[in-house]
Enzyme design. Sequence first.
Site, PDB file in Angstrom:
ATOM      1  N   ASP A  30      -0.333  -5.281   9.456  1.00 52.19           N
ATOM      2  CA  ASP A  30      -1.331  -4.274   9.103  1.00 52.19           C
ATOM      3  C   ASP A  30      -2.596  -5.056   8.739  1.00 52.19           C
ATOM      4  O   ASP A  30      -2.630  -5.778   7.739  1.00 52.19           O
ATOM      5  CB  ASP A  30      -0.828  -3.450   7.905  1.00 52.19           C
ATOM      6  CG  ASP A  30      -1.829  -2.371   7.506  1.00 52.19           C
ATOM      7  OD1 ASP A  30      -2.909  -2.281   8.123  1.00 52.19           O
ATOM      8  OD2 ASP A  30      -1.516  -1.605   6.565  1.00 52.19           O
ATOM      9  N   LYS A  65     -13.129  -0.549   6.261  1.00 48.69           N
ATOM     10  CA  LYS A  65     -13.728  -1.402   5.249  1.00 48.69           C
ATOM     11  C   LYS A  65     -14.752  -2.386   5.828  1.00 48.69           C
ATOM     12  O   LYS A  65     -15.877  -2.455   5.355  1.00 48.69           O
ATOM     13  CB  LYS A  65     -12.645  -2.183   4.496  1.00 48.69           C
ATOM     14  CG  LYS A  65     -12.052  -1.453   3.337  1.00 48.69           C
ATOM     15  CD  LYS A  65     -11.215  -0.242   3.673  1.00 48.69           C
ATOM     16  CE  LYS A  65      -9.884  -0.603   4.271  1.00 48.69           C
ATOM     17  NZ  LYS A  65      -8.979   0.550   4.452  1.00 48.69           N
ATOM     18  N   TRP A 114       0.875  -1.176   0.000  1.00 47.94           N
ATOM     19  CA  TRP A 114       0.000   0.000   0.000  1.00 47.94           C
ATOM     20  C   TRP A 114       0.917   1.232   0.000  1.00 47.94           C
ATOM     21  O   TRP A 114       1.806   1.336   0.853  1.00 47.94           O
ATOM     22  CB  TRP A 114      -0.880  -0.053   1.254  1.00 47.94           C
ATOM     23  CG  TRP A 114      -1.768   1.140   1.452  1.00 47.94           C
ATOM     24  CD1 TRP A 114      -2.591   1.711   0.524  1.00 47.94           C
ATOM     25  CD2 TRP A 114      -1.936   1.896   2.662  1.00 47.94           C
ATOM     26  NE1 TRP A 114      -3.261   2.769   1.085  1.00 47.94           N
ATOM     27  CE2 TRP A 114      -2.878   2.906   2.393  1.00 47.94           C
ATOM     28  CE3 TRP A 114      -1.391   1.809   3.940  1.00 47.94           C
ATOM     29  CZ2 TRP A 114      -3.278   3.824   3.357  1.00 47.94           C
ATOM     30  CZ3 TRP A 114      -1.787   2.719   4.901  1.00 47.94           C
ATOM     31  CH2 TRP A 114      -2.725   3.711   4.607  1.00 47.94           C
TER      32      TRP A 114
END
Length: 513
Positions: free
Chosen positions: A313, A349, A232
Amino acid sequence: MTIIAPLKTKLDKTSDISFCLDKSLYLLTQSRSDRFRNCAVPTKLSLVIDSMASSMLSLGSTSLLPREINKDKLKLGTSGSNPFLKAKCFSRVTMSVAVKPSRFEGITMAPPDPILGVSEAFKADTNELKLNLGVGAYRTEELQPYVLNVVKKAENLMLERGDNKEYLPIEGLAAFNKATAELLFGAGHPVIKEQKVATIQGLSGTGSLRLAAALIERYFPGAKVLISAPTWGNHKNIFNDAKVPWSEYRYYDPKTIGLDFEGMIADIKEAPEGSFILLHGCAHNPTGIDPTPEQWVKIADVIQEKNHIPFFDVAYQGFASGSLDEDAASVRLFAERGMEFFVAQSYSKNLGLYAERIGAINVVCSSADAATRVKSQLKRIARPMYSNPPVHGARIVANVVGDAAMFNEWKAEMEMMAGRIKTVRQQLYDSLVSKDKSGKDWSFILKQIGMFSFTGLNKAQSDNMTDKWHVYMTKDGRISLAGLSMAKCEYLADAIIDSYHNALLYWETPIEL
Ligand code: PLA
């Protein structure tokens, strides 16, 4: 006479002046649009004219004619002595406008964010076929944002209760911190029972990663973080801003469009002992390629051997497989081994709480005492940064997780969302296979998991997707399937096939953000 006034006031005044001095000073009224285009932001105009002109001004707009002005008497400075002084001569009057230099002159324009900037470009496109597959945000089949029903329920409950808006403690809402750690490790896990986890609420995944990065910078000076290539894009920004050195380990193999497991293991082995190894707990972003359970075991082995510190993460728990527990398996494997490690969590999310900025940083320590000390330091880092975190999202999570009925409802909605993404993934694959007669193998799309598909399209091909087909995506070739509907699969397949075969190929590997 010297007139120094804020621009607006000045322009009002100069409207009169310009009238009486004819066209020559009329320029001033246009200064903002035309004449200062290349100047610093003109906060002030300074008009310097001599006493004669001063008396003219005092006459107002009534009697002054251009011929009455002695141009030699209007001394307005020289452009040579002041780079911001513009001088111009118009038949009879020399006038100058001095623009005060901005203190921000040295600040250059920042480039648009490679992910969030895509949404801005999408908004500006007026073509009705446009499709935003840039940012990883869930959309309904109608391509509308989705607020989970269970979130609405929790919010109604909070409203009925009349919860107050007092400051939270620095570490956040206690009920949230408890719920988030339990969701990650499983309620009753020994690390929780033995109080070995330092958990503090963070500003979603990003803010939580940033807190951990600050802790690393402060207490592990010189230690390196290894991040996957690619990762990311914001990971690099986070560690750069925290002044934590980082390097990459191999992860994606463009030849197989799969995991370069050997390369990954070799690079982790090679890193200096005690390095931090950043791992995506599930649904690797951007590739959508996760290690298998067996590979996770090997990763844990080599990390343990080298005395590295894992740093997970977890931004998509429940979104990869549809199951919260299954998606936490990698983290739990490391916890079971008694390792010390970090986990950043996000509810953007899986609960659709993107704008609530709710997440957490957990530090698993080998003793309760160490966890207490680590927590105190995380709080110390948070206090001067943002003081204490926002309460609304924390209450939503605590309410949903803390109530059996709502918890089940959440799981069902999450399965529905993950299911919809899987369905469009399959549909996109089917459309590609039926339309593309070149024999290219598109099966990698089905092997990837989570919100994204890493298409393997290079920058030129991704540009073609946007420029020709109005499909907005990141330039590393990533598309967010969460922003795709069944109805748009065929169109997207046409765009991909055209871009893949016809856009200029630079023989470049996909770029990283
Ligand atoms: N970690 C990973 C791996 C992510 O993909 C994201 C979000 C985050 C952390 C942080 O999200 P949060 O701060 O909202 O919790 N990535 C998104 C959005 C979905 C973004 O770039 O900010 C993406 O499109 O990649």
